[in-house]
Scaffold this active site. Structure first.
Site, PDB file in Angstrom:
ATOM      1  N   PRO A   1       0.791  -1.226   0.000  1.00 63.11           N
ATOM      2  CA  PRO A   1       0.000   0.000   0.000  1.00 63.11           C
ATOM      3  C   PRO A   1       0.821   1.273   0.000  1.00 63.11           C
ATOM      4  O   PRO A   1       1.834   1.377   0.712  1.00 63.11           O
ATOM      5  CB  PRO A   1      -0.803  -0.089   1.296  1.00 63.11           C
ATOM      6  CG  PRO A   1      -0.836  -1.515   1.641  1.00 63.11           C
ATOM      7  CD  PRO A   1       0.388  -2.141   1.069  1.00 63.11           C
ATOM      8  N   ASN A   2       0.360   2.220  -0.791  1.00 59.91           N
ATOM      9  CA  ASN A   2       0.885   3.594  -0.862  1.00 59.91           C
ATOM     10  C   ASN A   2       2.218   3.726  -1.592  1.00 59.91           C
ATOM     11  O   ASN A   2       2.673   4.838  -1.835  1.00 59.91           O
ATOM     12  CB  ASN A   2       0.995   4.219   0.544  1.00 59.91           C
ATOM     13  CG  ASN A   2      -0.344   4.249   1.252  1.00 59.91           C
ATOM     14  OD1 ASN A   2      -1.302   4.775   0.699  1.00 59.91           O
ATOM     15  ND2 ASN A   2      -0.439   3.652   2.418  1.00 59.91           N
TER      16      ASN A   2
ATOM     17  N   ASN B   1       8.407  -5.330  -0.351  1.00 59.86           N
ATOM     18  CA  ASN B   1       8.199  -4.161   0.501  1.00 59.86           C
ATOM     19  C   ASN B   1       6.700  -4.069   0.699  1.00 59.86           C
ATOM     20  O   ASN B   1       5.969  -3.574  -0.162  1.00 59.86           O
ATOM     21  CB  ASN B   1       8.736  -2.885  -0.146  1.00 59.86           C
ATOM     22  CG  ASN B   1       8.572  -1.688   0.782  1.00 59.86           C
ATOM     23  OD1 ASN B   1       7.926  -1.783   1.830  1.00 59.86           O
ATOM     24  ND2 ASN B   1       9.138  -0.550   0.408  1.00 59.86           N
TER      25      ASN B   1
ATOM     26  N   HIS C   1      12.751  -2.293   3.062  1.00 58.72           N
ATOM     27  CA  HIS C   1      12.105  -1.015   3.374  1.00 58.72           C
ATOM     28  C   HIS C   1      13.022   0.114   2.950  1.00 58.72           C
ATOM     29  O   HIS C   1      14.227   0.084   3.242  1.00 58.72           O
ATOM     30  CB  HIS C   1      11.792  -0.908   4.872  1.00 58.72           C
ATOM     31  CG  HIS C   1      10.870  -1.982   5.313  1.00 58.72           C
ATOM     32  ND1 HIS C   1       9.526  -1.959   5.022  1.00 58.72           N
ATOM     33  CD2 HIS C   1      11.099  -3.140   5.971  1.00 58.72           C
ATOM     34  CE1 HIS C   1       8.962  -3.067   5.490  1.00 58.72           C
ATOM     35  NE2 HIS C   1       9.898  -3.807   6.071  1.00 58.72           N
TER      36      HIS C   1
ATOM     37  N   SER D   1      12.980   3.215   4.000  1.00 60.12           N
ATOM     38  CA  SER D   1      13.411   3.966   5.182  1.00 60.12           C
ATOM     39  C   SER D   1      13.941   3.011   6.246  1.00 60.12           C
ATOM     40  O   SER D   1      13.677   1.797   6.195  1.00 60.12           O
ATOM     41  CB  SER D   1      12.223   4.759   5.743  1.00 60.12           C
ATOM     42  OG  SER D   1      11.216   3.869   6.199  1.00 60.12           O
TER      43      SER D   1
END
Ligand code: DQA
Length: 149
Positions: A12-13, A76, A102, A104
């Site tokens: 998502p996103n 991810n 990830h 970040s």
């Protein structure tokens, strides 16, 4: 014969990469990440099946569809990393190496991002390296595939 395929799944996103919180996720788009994965894969003679979905079930279906044919996975899962036991159970069915990635450094962020349901069922975890983390994961999968007896 077609090249061995690495599946890259984005949750998502991540379709908003480049626009979404650039101070955290940077300015590269998901298209840029895809190009990086394809470059890393082509160096290793691998193909990439690159997907993104905002829906947990679609990601799980993608795993069911490819789990026995892909030579590796880069995942991810976005926020589903921290919430989804169903996705964890799907990842646990994958016989090939799985790398959780990830962009970040989730460990340097809010406490709710410190726990991942996927880490315990993944081969390795790469955090905080930006889009390069995906390329590192593809490179590691190629090492593992080549060293197979
Ligand atoms: C993320 C980290 C997650 O905590 C967050 O929900 C994301 C992106 C990352 O790539 O840094 O959507 O997976």
């Amino acid at each position: 014969m077609s090249e061995p395929t690495v599946v890259v799944l984005n949750g998502p996103n991540l379709n908003l990469l480049g626009e979404r919180e650039p101070e955290i996720y940077g300015h590269d788009t998901l298209g840029d990440v895809e190009a990086l994965c394809r470059k890393a894969a082509s160096l290793a003679g691998l193909a990439i099946d690159f997907r993104q979905s905002n829906h947990e079930g679609v990601l799980i279906d993608a795993i069911h569809e490819t789990r026995t044919t892909a030579v590796g996975f880069v995942i991810n899962a976005g926020a589903l990393t921290h919430t989804s036991i169903a996705l964890r159970d799907a990842v646990a069915t994958i016989p090939a190496p799985v790398f959780e990635v990830h962009l970040s450094n989730v460990h340097a962020r809010e406490e709710f991002r410190h726990h991942s349901y996927l880490s315990a069922v993944s081969t390795g975890v790469i955090v905080g390296c930006g889009p390069s983390g995906y390329a590192y994961a593809v490179a590691r999968i190629s090492e593992l595939v080549l060293s197979r007896p």
